[in-house]
Design an enzyme around this catalytic site. Structure first.
Site, short mmCIF file in Angstrom:
data_model
loop_
_atom_site.label_atom_id
_atom_site.label_comp_id
_atom_site.label_asym_id
_atom_site.label_seq_id
_atom_site.Cartn_x
_atom_site.Cartn_y
_atom_site.Cartn_z
N HIS A 169 1.98 2.14 -2.78
CA HIS A 169 1.35 3.02 -3.92
C HIS A 169 2.17 4.62 -3.23
O HIS A 169 0.91 4.97 -4.24
CB HIS A 169 -0.01 2.68 -2.86
N ASP A 220 1.27 -1.10 -0.25
CA ASP A 220 -0.17 0.01 0.09
C ASP A 220 0.70 0.85 -0.18
O ASP A 220 2.28 1.02 -0.06
CB ASP A 220 -0.72 0.25 1.70
#
Ligand code: NAG
Length: 392
Positions: free
Chosen positions: A240, A217
């Protein structure tokens, strides 16, 4: 005369005795560190002793070449010493089966929880390894634990450690004032869900430097209530990217102010520099600067998204978190998707004072051209900006 001398010597020696550094090796409190025995209660005892120590510097020490198995731990202050140290040179690990975690309804969201401490230095060459693989397979419904959470505390240092394969977020700061995080290595595979490297919320004056983060993430995510953040020299990927948000979920009021991210290399990440807000939210994200950013094959190197939504259908709303004074300066590299720069803002709450200054992004796909997209974004373009973008 003699008694005067005695008193004099006592006065001289007393402060030395009191401030003698105390090192509490967890082995002395019954911890075994064989990776099998449950060391939870021994670690708590070592913490209690360290936190209550009246020495000006007290250390809870995890020796190397051992693996300390612990269930969720609440390490609570306030402590007596000016600075409490936790030196982790060994490995701290958790039960690998989620069903074996001993926690209740109020403490299952955190594995290692430091709370209400003024002056805490966590360091060492050790590893925080949550063995999260089985947690990643669980879909929704179950609260997954953050690995290391620091709440309602101030004057925090966290450095040197390695974080590996934790069930959910690796490091979370909530309600922290003045923290220095540096030389951390955080790693989890790209398929591990919600394993953000560092998440900051409701915290002020946070410095993050020289960290190498690769997870499933955000490498760093910046939530509501974050102010005065200085983030430098970050290596990120997979993951991310570095995200402000998501903000304004469920109509929340969120504020993010004064954030500098200077010096970041993103490799193979889905985003580089990102701000994401939900429709229907309130508040603002302002005074944010991304500078000296290198993207290597990022899906979206630069993205402001006021229509963020993590499920299929999101309703349209009139309100939005206001995004203003956001600068992207000196952003170089390659984009995997065609749209290298995307500034997508809402009509009712447009983005203001967006500055794109010296941008050079090209497509990482052969024969493809990188493009840009902007809507309802006001601001200016400075220096050479490729792909070309029009802000109005
Ligand atoms: C823990 O490890 C660090 C780095 O290897 C070392 O400098 C430090 O002295 C060790 N701590 C103790 C108490 O031995």
């Amino acid at each position: 005369m003699l008694s005067f001398l005695k008193v004099f010597i006592l006065l001289l020696v007393l402060p030395l005795v009191l401030s003698k550094p105390v090192v509490n090796n967890v082995l002395s409190y019954g911890a075994i560190g064989d990776g099998l025995k449950d060391d939870t209660s021994s670690l708590l005892k070592a913490w209690e002793a360290t936190c209550k120590s009246s020495s000006s510097s007290a250390t809870m020490y995890f020796p190397p070449n051992r693996m300390f198995l612990t269930h969720p731990l609440l390490l609570k202050g306030p402590c007596k010493a000016d600075v409490v140290r936790v030196e982790i040179n060994g490995t701290i690990t958790a039960p690998s089966e989620p069903k074996n975690w001993k926690c209740g309804s109020d403490n299952c969201d955190t594995w290692l929880h430091f709370s209400h401490i003024d002056g805490l230095e966590i360091s060492g060459s050790g590893t925080i390894s949550g063995r999260g693989q089985k947690w990643w397979d669980i879909k929704r419904g179950k609260d997954k634990p953050a690995a290391l959470r620091i709440t309602n505390s101030k004057n925090i240092g966290l450095s040197g450690l390695r974080f590996k394969d934790n069930p959910k977020m690796h490091i979370v700061l909530n309600g922290v004032q003045t923290a220095y995080l540096s030389y951390l290595k955080i790693e989890a595979p790209s398929h591990s869900p919600n394993t953000d490297g560092i998440h900051i919320g409701d915290s002020t004056d946070v410095h993050i430097q020289h960290c190498n983060i690769g997870t499933g993430d955000d490498c760093i995510s910046i939530g509501g209530g974050s102010k005065k953040l200085r983030i430098n020299d970050i290596i990120c990927g997979p993951g991310h990217g570095i995200s402000v948000g998501s903000l304004g979920k469920h109509g929340d009021y969120d504020e993010v102010d004064d954030v500098e991210i200077v010096g970041a290399v993103f490799t193979g990440t889905t985003n580089g520099a990102r701000i994401k807000t939900w429709q229907g939210g309130k508040g603002y994200a302002r005074n944010i600067r991304f500078e000296h950013i290198l993207c290597q094959n990022c899906d979206n190197p630069i993205i402001i998204d006021q229509f963020y939504c993590d499920h299929e259908k999101c309703e349209d709303h009139d309100s939005a978190v206001k995004v203003s004074n956001v600068k992207f300066v000196n952003v170089m590299g390659t984009s995997k998707r065609e749209t290298a720069v995307k500034i997508e803002c809402s009509k009712t709450v447009p983005c203001e004072d967006i500055v794109l200054d010296t941008i050079h992004l090209r497509s990482s796909q052969e024969k493809k051209k990188a493009t840009s997209y902007s809507s309802n974004a006001r601001g200016e373009v400075r220096g050479e900006v490729v792909p070309k973008i029009v802000l109005n």
